[in-house]
Design a protein around this motif. Structure first.
Motif, PDB file in Angstrom:
ATOM      1  N   PHE A   1      -3.786 -20.540 118.110  1.00 36.46           N
ATOM      2  CA  PHE A   1      -3.110 -20.293 116.846  1.00 36.46           C
ATOM      3  C   PHE A   1      -2.734 -18.819 116.725  1.00 36.46           C
ATOM      4  O   PHE A   1      -3.480 -17.943 117.173  1.00 36.46           O
ATOM      5  CB  PHE A   1      -4.016 -20.664 115.669  1.00 36.46           C
ATOM      6  CG  PHE A   1      -4.430 -22.106 115.648  1.00 36.46           C
ATOM      7  CD1 PHE A   1      -3.655 -23.057 114.998  1.00 36.46           C
ATOM      8  CD2 PHE A   1      -5.596 -22.523 116.289  1.00 36.46           C
ATOM      9  CE1 PHE A   1      -4.028 -24.393 114.987  1.00 36.46           C
ATOM     10  CE2 PHE A   1      -5.979 -23.857 116.285  1.00 36.46           C
ATOM     11  CZ  PHE A   1      -5.197 -24.795 115.626  1.00 36.46           C
ATOM     12  N   LEU A   2      -1.575 -18.545 116.099  1.00 38.15           N
ATOM     13  CA  LEU A   2      -1.148 -17.198 115.773  1.00 38.15           C
ATOM     14  C   LEU A   2      -1.399 -16.974 114.285  1.00 38.15           C
ATOM     15  O   LEU A   2      -1.126 -17.847 113.458  1.00 38.15           O
ATOM     16  CB  LEU A   2       0.331 -17.008 116.112  1.00 38.15           C
ATOM     17  CG  LEU A   2       0.730 -17.355 117.560  1.00 38.15           C
ATOM     18  CD1 LEU A   2       2.202 -17.053 117.793  1.00 38.15           C
ATOM     19  CD2 LEU A   2      -0.145 -16.635 118.574  1.00 38.15           C
TER      20      LEU A   2
ATOM     21  N   LEU B   1       6.073 -16.271 108.628  1.00 38.04           N
ATOM     22  CA  LEU B   1       6.133 -16.550 110.061  1.00 38.04           C
ATOM     23  C   LEU B   1       6.675 -17.947 110.308  1.00 38.04           C
ATOM     24  O   LEU B   1       7.543 -18.152 111.169  1.00 38.04           O
ATOM     25  CB  LEU B   1       4.736 -16.403 110.680  1.00 38.04           C
ATOM     26  CG  LEU B   1       4.601 -16.732 112.166  1.00 38.04           C
ATOM     27  CD1 LEU B   1       5.528 -15.866 113.010  1.00 38.04           C
ATOM     28  CD2 LEU B   1       3.143 -16.556 112.623  1.00 38.04           C
ATOM     29  N   ALA B   2       6.174 -18.931 109.541  1.00 35.67           N
ATOM     30  CA  ALA B   2       6.643 -20.309 109.702  1.00 35.67           C
ATOM     31  C   ALA B   2       8.133 -20.411 109.389  1.00 35.67           C
ATOM     32  O   ALA B   2       8.886 -21.116 110.084  1.00 35.67           O
ATOM     33  CB  ALA B   2       5.845 -21.242 108.805  1.00 35.67           C
ATOM     34  N   GLY B   3       8.591 -19.688 108.347  1.00 35.77           N
ATOM     35  CA  GLY B   3      10.003 -19.717 107.995  1.00 35.77           C
ATOM     36  C   GLY B   3      10.875 -19.126 109.074  1.00 35.77           C
ATOM     37  O   GLY B   3      11.950 -19.660 109.388  1.00 35.77           O
TER      38      GLY B   3
ATOM     39  N   LYS C   1      -7.383 -15.425 105.753  1.00 33.83           N
ATOM     40  CA  LYS C   1      -8.773 -15.123 105.413  1.00 33.83           C
ATOM     41  C   LYS C   1      -9.726 -15.924 106.298  1.00 33.83           C
ATOM     42  O   LYS C   1     -10.810 -15.462 106.627  1.00 33.83           O
ATOM     43  CB  LYS C   1      -9.025 -15.435 103.937  1.00 33.83           C
ATOM     44  CG  LYS C   1      -8.183 -14.593 102.991  1.00 33.83           C
ATOM     45  CD  LYS C   1      -8.463 -14.958 101.536  1.00 33.83           C
ATOM     46  CE  LYS C   1      -7.595 -14.125 100.597  1.00 33.83           C
ATOM     47  NZ  LYS C   1      -7.835 -14.502  99.171  1.00 33.83           N
ATOM     48  N   LEU C   2      -9.347 -17.139 106.643  1.00 33.87           N
ATOM     49  CA  LEU C   2     -10.106 -17.988 107.578  1.00 33.87           C
ATOM     50  C   LEU C   2     -11.588 -18.037 107.208  1.00 33.87           C
ATOM     51  O   LEU C   2     -12.461 -17.741 108.019  1.00 33.87           O
ATOM     52  CB  LEU C   2      -9.910 -17.491 109.017  1.00 33.87           C
ATOM     53  CG  LEU C   2      -8.473 -17.492 109.542  1.00 33.87           C
ATOM     54  CD1 LEU C   2      -8.422 -17.003 110.978  1.00 33.87           C
ATOM     55  CD2 LEU C   2      -7.845 -18.875 109.442  1.00 33.87           C
ATOM     56  N   GLU C   3     -11.856 -18.435 106.001  1.00 29.49           N
ATOM     57  CA  GLU C   3     -13.243 -18.534 105.557  1.00 29.49           C
ATOM     58  C   GLU C   3     -13.951 -19.751 106.132  1.00 29.49           C
ATOM     59  O   GLU C   3     -15.179 -19.803 106.160  1.00 29.49           O
ATOM     60  CB  GLU C   3     -13.285 -18.555 104.030  1.00 29.49           C
ATOM     61  CG  GLU C   3     -12.787 -17.229 103.425  1.00 29.49           C
ATOM     62  CD  GLU C   3     -12.774 -17.254 101.918  1.00 29.49           C
ATOM     63  OE1 GLU C   3     -12.927 -18.360 101.343  1.00 29.49           O
ATOM     64  OE2 GLU C   3     -12.596 -16.185 101.307  1.00 29.49           O
TER      65      GLU C   3
ATOM     66  N   PRO D   1      -5.334 -24.493 109.795  1.00 27.23           N
ATOM     67  CA  PRO D   1      -3.961 -25.026 109.778  1.00 27.23           C
ATOM     68  C   PRO D   1      -3.075 -24.406 108.711  1.00 27.23           C
ATOM     69  O   PRO D   1      -1.865 -24.264 108.901  1.00 27.23           O
ATOM     70  CB  PRO D   1      -4.171 -26.528 109.525  1.00 27.23           C
ATOM     71  CG  PRO D   1      -5.564 -26.801 109.982  1.00 27.23           C
ATOM     72  CD  PRO D   1      -6.338 -25.567 109.631  1.00 27.23           C
ATOM     73  N   ALA D   2      -3.675 -24.008 107.568  1.00 23.45           N
ATOM     74  CA  ALA D   2      -2.890 -23.474 106.457  1.00 23.45           C
ATOM     75  C   ALA D   2      -2.578 -21.994 106.604  1.00 23.45           C
ATOM     76  O   ALA D   2      -1.616 -21.501 106.007  1.00 23.45           O
ATOM     77  CB  ALA D   2      -3.621 -23.715 105.142  1.00 23.45           C
ATOM     78  N   GLU D   3      -3.365 -21.267 107.386  1.00 21.21           N
ATOM     79  CA  GLU D   3      -3.225 -19.819 107.452  1.00 21.21           C
ATOM     80  C   GLU D   3      -2.748 -19.319 108.811  1.00 21.21           C
ATOM     81  O   GLU D   3      -2.612 -18.118 109.015  1.00 21.21           O
ATOM     82  CB  GLU D   3      -4.559 -19.159 107.098  1.00 21.21           C
ATOM     83  CG  GLU D   3      -5.001 -19.500 105.676  1.00 21.21           C
ATOM     84  CD  GLU D   3      -6.330 -18.865 105.300  1.00 21.21           C
ATOM     85  OE1 GLU D   3      -6.856 -18.064 106.097  1.00 21.21           O
ATOM     86  OE2 GLU D   3      -6.838 -19.165 104.210  1.00 21.21           O
TER      87      GLU D   3
END
Length: 626
Positions: free
Chosen positions: A114-115, A81-83, A121-123, A129-131
């Motif tokens: 955030f999308l 998505l970021a790419g 996983k959002l643990e 920020p990373a996911e």
């Protein structure tokens, strides 16, 4: 039915400034239509959204038919998505229209949206920020590059990962991960953001492979002669109808240009097209939707509805809370009134909205004492509207008289005094509320879009004069202050702008006034001239010019200071060890602060002053209008 959770530099020549403005106008007919369309159905841990990818495919086909160059991305992880977003942003030119469509999971954390990538996983909150990808970063990248930016979010507002985060993250109950998307504010004058549903609602996934929101977008956006803001009104209507009122899309817009997906004018209608069964069921082929277009012909409207639509378009282009308040006060009923309330709900907290703009609150501000209320009663009686004893107390008889007078004057019969009612009665009222009237960040305002809604004539006069500049403005103790962003400007030119507009550079006489003026520009870093001074080993942050001047014959460095208006200096807010007459001729005041050494000054809040000279430049000025 299944349900899916919803989401410079100073222009030294006036001729150059005119050319710059004209250049923007000429650009309106140029540029490409570019779109990034994203559909996320297959999440690793957040479940499946069957229709999200199909909706993206359908909307992608629709956009191609409207002349967009599209890139369709399906089921991308966060990196993919970021790419895709990075590639998309690099394609955008200053004359282009850029559109981003997203169907999938979204969430908010600490007030930011955030999308979510399919691999999320959002643990813990530290994984966000990373996911995920921040919506503000997407909108910001588009606004920096495109002439017009549009974002359509058929996105989740309560996905299971966000719900788990709400339960498990320490402090979540104090505003961490929460249901729905946080209110957002656009920074440019050419941005539209549309949400599939209001905060707290869920968005239907649909029963036949497509969501009601995307179906309504495809069916309505390309209607001949329908500007996007007007077309979205029809999107709202269709979605509300299909979901029995459970879902109501919302729009946030600061578009200063009109945009049409389809033809700008409606072709004369001849024989109505026949809608076949294939048309009713075929999706996602956009061509199947197009025969429905006769139903999109603009219906006949009464004068009040036409005025509401005209004012709605103006309010969309201004997009400030103040203007939306004026809109909903002027137009209290109908679909446009509902849309206006939605827009207001997006940009202003309910507590502020309800407390300061209830009819009784507005009346209390306009008529703060019994004498003013008594004048109203006398004025009503003189016009044949019996209001009882002129005692300054508004009882039932006075309220009924106000209602009858309002009805007679074609105003909403609320029974409470508004600015329009007071004006019709010939009553002078306290017509200036305190606070910031504009967007918190500098924008250029077209006065034509304020007329008929903005009631403060000083605001209209000031913005007419400052039409080539980006501004932030508001009122304190009856005076209008305008922070004008100019790019690097010398004090002599700042004073020239002030004189040309019938104003003066701001004079400040209290801590409260200084705090208000500082609040106008501190949210926008472009008002500042920053850098590093090796001679003093400081990282400086120079703010706007104010009307602070020193008599060259005054005792240095603190003697002889006064305001441009001639008023004496009764309050000061000098930065530490200032004024210091750093060089001969440092006789002019501006907002200023610094940090020792080489340092980042972005977070430094500037509400203090320094003495500067005629060769110093900074990013703006503060005007004061009496």
């Amino acid at each position: 039915m299944r349900w899916r959770a919803n989401l410079t530099t100073w222009l030294l020549s006036a001729a150059l400034m005119v050319l710059f403005t004209m250049g923007n106008a000429f650009a309106e007919g140029n540029g490409k239509r570019l779109a990034l369309v994203v559909g996320m159905s297959n999440y690793v841990l957040a479940g499946t959204l069957p229709n999200a990818s199909r909706d993206a495919e359908a909307f992608n086909t629709f956009l191609k038919d409207q002349g967009f160059e599209t890139n369709l991305v399906l089921n991308a992880d966060r990196r993919g998505l970021a790419g895709a977003l990075s590639n998309f942003s690099r394609k955008i030119g200053p004359d282009d229209t850029a559109l981003f469509y997203y169907a999938g999971h979204g969430m908010q954390l600490h007030g930011e949206n955030f999308l979510v990538g399919t691999d999320a996983k959002l643990e813990s909150e530290f994984d966000v920020p990373a996911e995920t990808v921040a919506l503000s970063e997407i909108i910001g990248a588009m606004e920096k590059r495109a002439r017009i930016s549009m974002v359509f979010l058929d996105a989740c507002r309560n996905n299971p990962l966000a719900e788990r985060l709400t339960r498990e993250v320490e402090g979540a109950t104090r505003g961490a991960a929460t249901r729905g998307l946080a209110p957002i504010e656009t920074q440019g004058g050419g941005t539209l953001v549309a949400f599939a549903a209001a905060p707290g609602q869920v968005a239907a996934d649909g029963t036949d492979g497509h969501s009601p929101f995307t179906r309504a977008l495809i069916a309505n956006l390309s209607g001949a002669g329908l500007e996007v803001g007007t077309a979205f009104k029809r999107v709202v209507r269709d979605v509300r109808k299909e979901t029995q009122g459970k879902q109501q899309p919302q729009i946030l817009s600061s578009l200063s240009l009109e945009f049409y997906f389809g033809p700008e004018t409606a072709a004369p209608q001849t024989t109505p097209a026949v809608q076949t069964p294939a048309v009713q069921t075929a999706m996602p082929q956009t061509a199947a939707v197009q025969p429905v277009q006769p139903a999109l012909t603009v219906p006949a409207m009464d004068p009040e509805a036409l005025e509401a639509e005209k004012d709605f378009k103006k309010a969309l282009k201004i997009g400030t809370a103040r203007i939306w308040h004026f809109f909903v006060e002027k137009h209290r009923t109908g679909e446009y009134a509902d849309l206006g309330r939605q827009a207001l709900a997006q940009i202003e907290p309910a507590a502020v909205r309800n407390q300061s703009h209830l009819p009784q609150s507005v009346e209390a501000r306009l008529l703060p004492d019994k004498d003013k209320r008594r004048n109203v009663q006398v004025a009503l009686a003189s016009r044949g509207f019996a209001a009882g004893t002129a005692d300054g107390v508004f009882g039932g008889q006075t309220r009924e008289a106000i209602k009858r007078f309002q009805s007679t004057n074609q105003q909403p019969a609320s029974g409470f005094i508004t600015e329009r009612t007071a004006e019709a009665l010939g009553i002078k009222v306290n017509d200036r509320a305190e606070g910031i009237y504009s967007s918190p960040k500098a924008r250029r305002y077209d006065v034509a879009n304020l007329e008929g809604l903005e009631t403060d004539q000083t605001v209209l006069r000031a913005l007419t004069c400052l039409r080539h500049f980006e501004t932030v403005y508001g009122v304190f103790e009856g005076h209008l202050y305008v922070a004008v962003r100019t790019g690097i400007i010398l004090a002599v030119y700042a004073r020239g702008i002030a004189g040309g507009c019938g104003a003066h550079l701001a004079s400040i006489s209290s801590q409260e006034e200084n705090a208000f003026v500082a609040s106008l520009f501190n949210a926008d870093q472009t008002f500042f001239n920053t850098g590093y001074d090796p001679s003093g080993n400081v990282s400086y942050k120079m703010g706007p010019w104010i009307g602070l001047t020193q008599d060259p014959q005054g005792k240095e460095p603190r003697g002889g200071w006064r305001w441009d208006t001639g008023a004496p200096l009764t309050y000061t807010k000098w930065f530490q060890d200032m004024p210091n007459e750093g060089k001969k001729g440092d006789d002019i005041g501006m907002y200023y602060a610094h940090r020792n050494g080489r340092a980042d000054t972005k977070s430094v809040y500037v509400d203090s002053w320094d003495d500067m000279g005629p060769t110093d430049g900074t990013g703006g000025l503060i005007l004061e209008f009496e």
